[in-house]
Structures are given as C-alpha cells and as structure tokens.
Scaffold this active site. Structure first.
Site, short mmCIF file in Angstrom:
data_model
loop_
_atom_site.label_atom_id
_atom_site.label_comp_id
_atom_site.label_asym_id
_atom_site.label_seq_id
_atom_site.Cartn_x
_atom_site.Cartn_y
_atom_site.Cartn_z
N HIS A 188 11.02 -66.56 3.34
CA HIS A 188 11.60 -66.21 2.03
C HIS A 188 10.74 -66.80 0.90
O HIS A 188 11.18 -67.65 0.11
CB HIS A 188 13.02 -66.81 1.99
CG HIS A 188 13.92 -66.26 0.93
ND1 HIS A 188 13.58 -66.24 -0.40
CD2 HIS A 188 15.18 -65.74 1.01
CE1 HIS A 188 14.59 -65.73 -1.10
NE2 HIS A 188 15.57 -65.42 -0.26
N GLU A 289 8.95 -61.31 0.69
CA GLU A 289 9.28 -62.00 1.93
C GLU A 289 8.90 -61.18 3.17
O GLU A 289 9.43 -60.08 3.35
CB GLU A 289 10.78 -62.29 1.96
CG GLU A 289 11.28 -62.92 0.68
CD GLU A 289 12.80 -62.88 0.55
OE1 GLU A 289 13.48 -62.90 1.59
OE2 GLU A 289 13.30 -62.80 -0.58
O1 TA6 Z 1 16.02 -62.45 -0.15
C1 TA6 Z 1 16.85 -61.98 -1.15
C2 TA6 Z 1 18.22 -62.61 -1.00
O2 TA6 Z 1 18.79 -62.26 0.22
C3 TA6 Z 1 19.07 -62.20 -2.20
O3 TA6 Z 1 20.11 -61.32 -1.87
C4 TA6 Z 1 19.50 -63.50 -2.84
O4 TA6 Z 1 20.81 -63.81 -2.69
C5 TA6 Z 1 18.52 -64.50 -2.26
O5 TA6 Z 1 18.11 -64.04 -1.02
C6 TA6 Z 1 18.82 -65.97 -2.27
O6 TA6 Z 1 19.70 -66.37 -1.31
P1 TA6 Z 1 20.18 -67.88 -1.24
O7 TA6 Z 1 21.13 -67.95 -0.08
O8 TA6 Z 1 18.98 -68.73 -1.03
O9 TA6 Z 1 20.83 -68.18 -2.56
#
Ligand code: TA6
Length: 331
Positions: A188, A289
């Site tokens: 991520h 990602e």
């Molecule tokens: O990768 C994108 C995502 O899945 C979004 O939907 C957003 O919520 C983000 O990740 C962050 O997630 P987190 O659980 O780290 O707040």
C-alpha cells in the site's frame, strides 16, 4: 615509499574497491519512535537510505542519493500498536480492504511485530552490492483465531546500488492438516509528491477498474493518464508490470515494476477527514499499490507464492551541495 610498501598499498586499494563493488550489507536494528525497533539500510552511494519498522515490516522512509524523502509519512502517523502507521509502505495481508473474510480491512500483517529472519532460504535474486534486511511473520495463537491458517511470510527489503527499493515477498502455506488457504494482498505504497493536482499516473490507459467511489462498479479508464481533482479510490485490474507516477512539481518520476501482482490500487483521500492524516496533507501523497485483489491467491500446504515490487525515482535535476552523492573511489 619502498616498492613493497607501494605493492601493499595497491593490493589494499584493490581489495577495498572490490569490497565496495561486490559487498552487501545487512541492515542494523536501532530504536525508532516510541522505542519501536527499526532497521536502517544505507545505500552504497550518496545519501540513499531506507528505514523499516519491525512493527508491520513497514518501510517508513526511502531517500535518494541526494537525501530527499521519496515516501509520504503523515505528520500525525501513530507509532503505537495496534494502530497501523499512516504512510510509507504498509503491507496488506491476508486481505486487501474488504476483499476477504476478515473484519479488519487490510488484514493484520501491518500491525504485527515481525522478526528479523537471520537465515532465510536463498532468494532468487543476488544481494551483491546491496543493503538488505530479511523479515519474517508467522501467526500467533491469537492470529489463528482471526484467520485459522498457518503460514510463513518472508519479506526481503533491498536498497539497490542506484538507490532503488525492492520488496520481495514469499508466502508459504504451512497448514499441517492439508487445508489450502486463500488471500488478497497489496503493497500500500504512499509516494511523496509536491502537489497532487500536478500528478499523472501512466500505464493504466483503457484498463478496467473497480471504482470504490461507486461501490466498486466496474468501469473502463478513458484517459491517457490518471489525474486527481477529488477523492480517487480504484482497483485497476490486470495492469502491465510497469506503471509510472509523474510528479511535475518535483520534476520526478517514480517507476514501478511489479511481479506476481496483477492489480494496481490508486488512492488519494482528498480533503476527507482522517484521524492520523494532517489537514491538507492529502496534497502531498499519492498511493499506487501493487496488489492481487480481483483474483485471490490460493495456496495448498507446502506451496509458496511470490510477489515483488521494485521502485525507482528518476529526477530531472541532480542534487548539489552537501547532499551530493559521494563519488565511488576510482570513478
Ligand atoms: O488502498 C485504498 C484503501 O483501501 C482506501 O479505500 C482507503 O480507505 C485506504 O486504503 C486506507 O485504508 P486504512 O485502513 O489504512 O485507513
């Protein structure tokens, strides 16, 4: 200087040069924020470096030869379990977002303390002239209550001689009762950008994506490049191995190469309130990602999956002054 002294000098200098060219360095573990352990990797050239917290096996800093930070880390990031760290490269396993059976979006690997893997089975790629660390995660008794599968997750994080950052994951099913398991995955990655409004992501043209702003409706990318004018949260499907992020403000391009990870998630929350993200900090980050989401991965006992990410940052201007890269002996 006598002839024997001179020959000794030439011999030592040759050995030193050979060591600089072919050496590899394991990272050292030091204390980071809130006393959490982190590993520091130092490049063989200039000021390139990376920092990895054992908490989440999370890269929180990656600097180029000029000492410039390439990853975004929130000023409000919370370095305290069980909260995951906002920024750098969180690892989503055994689930990306809600793509799996867990209640916890993005799985638990990002909020577990990993161990340094002192004797991993050989990795396919050479570690010559690179700084690296090997980490490992195995499930605890509590993890098995959340996800009832035994696994070994080995991760090698490498800083290459040109300052490139490589993440190589190997996940093995170690269930002893013959059961397969299925997972989704993402690196991520939060990249640092000058201004999100001046960023283009290339390599996604004409691809289908699941639009998380529209309940994951399947949509086809119409533009030549992805740009950002409001919140973006998409899973691009079956993408090419190479994707580029062009940051016009910093005159820098991030080149992403991924293997074993067919999908690419793109995210910027825009002005949405997020507890551990500073006001307006969304302007300085973009997540692209490398992921496996649409087609979850299934492993039978004894089987291993590999998924890697290699990122480099290319700047149109070179650095100068105190952070200029040191020249290698003999160059
Ligand atoms: O990768 C994108 C995502 O899945 C979004 O939907 C957003 O919520 C983000 O990740 C962050 O997630 P987190 O659980 O780290 O707040």
């Amino acid at each position: 200087m006598g002839q024997s002294c001179y020959l000794a000098f030439v011999f030592i200098r040759s050995i030193t040069m050979m060591m600089m060219l072919f050496s590899f360095v394991r990272g050292e573990v030091v204390k980071g924020i809130n006393g959490l352990d982190k590993v520091v990797l130092r490049g063989t050239r200039g000021s390139s470096a990376a920092e990895i917290y054992l908490y989440g096996a999370q890269v929180t800093s990656w600097k180029n030869d000029c000492g410039e930070e390439l990853l975004f880390l929130s000023s409000k990031a919370i370095f305290e379990p069980p909260k995951s760290i906002r920024g750098g490269i969180p690892i989503c396993f055994p689930q990306f977002s809600n793509h799996g059976p867990l209640h916890d979006p993005h799985g638990f690997a990002r909020n577990r303390v990993w161990s340094v893997d002192s004797d991993p089975p050989p990795f396919p790629t050479s570690s010559a002239n690179k700084a690296f660390v090997d980490l490992i995660l195995k499930p605890s008794a509590d993890d098995l209550k959340i996800w009832p599968h035994s696994f070994e997750f080995r991760l090698r994080i490498t800083l290459g001689p040109g300052g490139d950052l490589m993440m190589a994951s190997r996940i093995r099913n170690t269930n002893s009762d013959g059961r397969p398991f299925t997972f989704t995955f993402a690196y991520h990655t939060y990249y640092s950008v000058l201004n999100i409004s001046d960023v283009r992501v290339e390599g996604l043209k004409a691809l289908d994506y699941l639009d998380n702003m529209q309940n994951e409706t399947r949509t086809t990318e119409q533009g030549d490049a992805l740009t950002f004018q409001s919140e973006v949260d998409r899973i691009y499907l079956s993408t090419p191995s190479n994707i580029s992020i062009l940051d016009n403000g910093k005159k820098r391009t991030y080149v992403i190469h991924k293997d074993g990870l067919p999908d690419a998630v793109t995210w910027n929350p825009w002005a949405k309130a997020i507890l551990d993200l500073g006001v307006d900090e969304y302007k300085h980050m973009v997540c692209v990602e490398a992921a496996a989401v649409e087609k979850p991965i299934t492993l039978s006992p004894g089987e291993e999956w590999r998924g890697s990410l290699e990122i480099s940052a290319v700047s149109s201007s070179s650095c100068s002054g105190k952070n200029a890269p040191r020249k290698l002996l003999g160059n």
